[in-house]
Scaffold this active site. Structure first.
Site, short mmCIF file in Angstrom:
data_model
loop_
_atom_site.label_atom_id
_atom_site.label_comp_id
_atom_site.label_asym_id
_atom_site.label_seq_id
_atom_site.Cartn_x
_atom_site.Cartn_y
_atom_site.Cartn_z
N GLY A 165 0.62 -1.44 -0.04
CA GLY A 165 0.11 -0.04 0.22
C GLY A 165 0.68 1.28 0.03
O GLY A 165 0.54 2.25 0.41
N SER A 166 2.13 1.18 -0.59
CA SER A 166 2.98 2.54 -0.59
C SER A 166 2.18 3.46 -1.63
O SER A 166 2.05 4.69 -1.13
CB SER A 166 4.26 2.28 -1.00
OG SER A 166 4.29 1.93 -2.41
N ASN A 167 1.60 3.13 -2.58
CA ASN A 167 0.65 3.93 -3.51
C ASN A 167 -0.24 4.50 -2.64
O ASN A 167 -0.85 5.85 -2.65
CB ASN A 167 0.36 3.31 -4.91
CG ASN A 167 1.63 3.20 -5.73
OD1 ASN A 167 1.88 4.31 -6.19
ND2 ASN A 167 2.00 2.08 -5.90
N LYS A 203 -17.13 -13.98 -8.30
CA LYS A 203 -16.66 -12.78 -8.31
C LYS A 203 -17.58 -11.66 -8.27
O LYS A 203 -17.65 -10.50 -7.53
CB LYS A 203 -15.57 -12.64 -9.36
CG LYS A 203 -15.07 -11.21 -9.86
CD LYS A 203 -14.46 -11.23 -11.05
CE LYS A 203 -13.00 -11.72 -11.27
NZ LYS A 203 -12.04 -11.00 -10.84
N MET A 244 -4.46 -7.10 -6.77
CA MET A 244 -4.16 -8.28 -7.54
C MET A 244 -5.26 -9.24 -8.06
O MET A 244 -5.06 -10.46 -8.10
CB MET A 244 -3.25 -9.08 -6.86
CG MET A 244 -1.89 -8.52 -6.40
SD MET A 244 -0.84 -7.72 -7.59
CE MET A 244 -0.16 -9.19 -8.62
N ARG A 245 -6.40 -8.65 -8.59
CA ARG A 245 -7.68 -9.24 -9.22
C ARG A 245 -7.86 -8.49 -10.32
O ARG A 245 -7.77 -7.29 -10.57
CB ARG A 245 -8.67 -9.30 -8.35
CG ARG A 245 -8.36 -9.77 -6.55
CD ARG A 245 -9.43 -10.43 -6.19
NE ARG A 245 -8.81 -11.47 -5.46
CZ ARG A 245 -8.81 -12.70 -5.28
NH1 ARG A 245 -9.47 -13.58 -6.17
NH2 ARG A 245 -8.05 -13.32 -4.53
N ASN A 287 -5.67 2.23 -13.13
CA ASN A 287 -4.62 1.59 -12.66
C ASN A 287 -3.27 1.92 -12.61
O ASN A 287 -3.10 2.60 -13.68
CB ASN A 287 -4.81 0.15 -13.10
CG ASN A 287 -4.19 -1.01 -12.70
OD1 ASN A 287 -3.91 -1.26 -11.54
ND2 ASN A 287 -3.36 -1.64 -13.42
N HIS A 295 0.36 0.46 -13.41
CA HIS A 295 1.20 -0.60 -13.91
C HIS A 295 2.70 -0.38 -13.91
O HIS A 295 3.25 0.55 -14.41
CB HIS A 295 0.46 -1.29 -15.25
CG HIS A 295 1.21 -2.56 -15.56
ND1 HIS A 295 0.76 -3.70 -15.11
CD2 HIS A 295 2.21 -2.77 -16.35
CE1 HIS A 295 1.61 -4.43 -15.71
NE2 HIS A 295 2.38 -4.07 -16.63
#
Ligand code: GRF
Length: 190
Positions: free
Chosen positions: A15-17, A68, A93-94, A110, A112
């Site tokens: 969770g650094s972002n 899901k 990560m989903r 997102n 990446h």
């Protein structure tokens, strides 16, 4: 009435972002507030980070849901209840499914750790090192039903000539934290 943009951050790990975004909100650098953290790993470090910021966190185990679509229904209900305007995936990560996409498409972004469209999917840094690239980078893009294939919003490159994944992650994370905050700022100021 507050005119701050209402943000949710989705993460699965450190969770650094999230930290960079929440701290920019707190400092007033972003005219926004993180109202919700969504995490699919209840033991992840980001859950504690959310607590430290006193931000609501929905952490869940996907195995507790039949599908899901079931857990995404719950996520959508929580986003709707808080009036979330922008969903920032930061190490979530989903793959985002139709339930969430249909409800929030165009409002999910997102980050990446590669210069897309190169090195999609997991372990992008390791894939890039394996390929032998000398220019690495990060990409922020809209999320659609493809794997890391949505419209690109921002990219930043950096040179690296060594062979240490750890080092690339370290440099890359610093780049990510700045770029994510700058990009969110542009989106919410539009
Ligand atoms: C980042 O490298 C991001 O690009 C990728 O997952 C990582 C998350 O790191 N999608 P953190 O949990 O924000 O520290």
């Amino acid at each position: 009435m507050s005119n701050k943009a209402k943000i949710a951050v989705f993460a699965s790990g450190v969770g650094s972002n999230f930290d960079a975004i929440a701290s920019a909100c707190k400092r007033g650098e972003l005219n926004a507030e993180v109202l919700l953290v969504v995490c699919d790993k209840p033991q992840a470090e980001v859950v504690n980070k959310a607590k430290q910021y006193d931000i609501e966190c929905f952490s869940f185990n996907p195995k507790d849901y039949a599908s899901k679509s079931d857990y995404e229904c719950e996520i959508v209900a929580r986003l709707d209840a808080l009036g979330i305007e922008l969903v920032c995936l930061a190490g979530y990560m989903r793959i985002v499914g139709d339930t969430l996409l249909n409800a929030y498409e165009g409002r999910i972004i997102n980050i990446h750790p590669s210069l897309l469209p190169a090195f999609r999917g997991a372990n992008a840094v390791e894939q890039a090192l394996e390929y032998g690239v000398k220019v690495f980078g990060v990409t922020i893009h809209y999320v659609d039903s493809s794997l890391d294939g949505g419209k690109i919003i921002a990219q930043r490159a950096f040179d690296y000539e060594g062979d240490s994944a750890e080092e690339v992650h370290r440099i890359g994370h610093a780049v990510e934290h700045k770029l994510y905050v700058e990009t969110i700022k542009k989106i919410i100021n539009r």
